[in-house]
Design a protein around this motif. Structure first.
Motif, PDB file in Angstrom:
ATOM      1  N   GLN A 179      -5.435   0.429  -4.882  1.00 49.96           N
ATOM      2  CA  GLN A 179      -3.986   0.556  -5.062  1.00 49.96           C
ATOM      3  C   GLN A 179      -3.534  -0.172  -6.326  1.00 49.96           C
TER       4      GLN A 179
ATOM      5  N   ASP B  33       4.376   3.842  -4.548  1.00 47.20           N
ATOM      6  CA  ASP B  33       3.802   4.990  -5.251  1.00 47.20           C
ATOM      7  C   ASP B  33       4.714   5.388  -6.403  1.00 47.20           C
TER       8      ASP B  33
ATOM      9  N   LEU C 213       0.807  -1.216   0.000  1.00 47.44           N
ATOM     10  CA  LEU C 213       0.000   0.000   0.000  1.00 47.44           C
ATOM     11  C   LEU C 213       0.842   1.268   0.000  1.00 47.44           C
TER      12      LEU C 213
END
Length: 237
Positions: free
Chosen positions: A141, A112, A109
């Protein structure tokens, strides 16, 4: 798993210090064994669903929960741009030592900024969600990490059979404290060390499909296994 039981065990095996396997204890009142050699299996030793998943990979691949790196290393040998991701520092160390060129040590999670054509979650990789209520943030996600024509390949199992009643009329007995029967709590023991309890999710295909559709993803069955397991493919609607 702050003690990184899995990572320590994988490092021991890789360094030829294999003396015992990981023992797992679950809320299903079961004790089981995770054989360390199994984590280092080659393609021919993998279950059929895993082999099919690897054959369906395309483009840049993120192997989520890569463990010792067996799936990622196979793909790398086949010429794929593959990255192994794991929350276990020891697992990532083993992957690097085995020759995996791209690795990321973080929770799924928290990842990015990257985009992939295939997200690979094998050995019931969707289990990292822990609870059924956590499927939504994990599926979102996945959407953030996928290229427009990307895909998620994952396997899981329907464990309803674990709750079959002993009564003559059959049926199932599911504890009232469970929100969903596929929610299991595990601990791991290795060389007299024990992990903190952690949640793990086994999700039946229809429940996964409903959650995927709710979150804007198509879910298709790629292959039904022989033991209530399955391989699924998620794509954008």
């Amino acid at each position: 798993m702050s003690k990184d039981i899995l990572g320590k065990a994988l490092l021991d095996y890789h360094h030829l210090e294999y003396t015992e396997d990981i023992i797992t204890y679950s809320s299903l009142d079961e004790e089981d064994r995770l054989p360390l050699p199994y984590m280092f299996r080659n393609f021919e030793q993998m279950p059929l669903l895993e082999q099919i998943a690897l054959e369906h990979c395309k483009g840049a691949v993120l192997d989520v929960g890569c463990g010792a790196g067996s799936h990622a290393l196979y793909l790398q040998e086949k010429g794929f741009d593959v990255t192994g991701l794991d929350a276990s520092h020891g697992a990532i160390s083993v992957c690097k030592q085995r020759g995996l060129l791209k690795t990321i040590h973080t929770d799924f999670l928290r990842l990015d900024g990257q985009k992939y054509d295939t997200l690979l979650l094998l050995m019931n990789g969707i289990g990292i969600t822990g609870k059924l209520k956590n499927l939504d943030p994990y599926l979102n996600q996945m959407k953030r990490l996928l290229q427009p024509n990307g895909q998620v390949l994952l396997d899981s199992s329907d464990i309803l059979y674990m709750y079959e009643s002993d009564e003559e009329d059959g049926g199932y007995w599911i504890p009232q404290h469970l929100d969903y029967y596929g929610e299991v709590t595990f601990t791991m023991r290795y060389k007299n060390e024990e992990s903190e309890p952690f949640d793990w999710l086994y999700v039946d295909f229809n429940t996964l499909k409903r959650a995927a559709t709710f979150n804007g993803l198509n879910c298709e069955m790629v292959k039904q296994g022989e033991s209530d397991d399955y391989l699924a493919r998620l794509t954008f609607l």
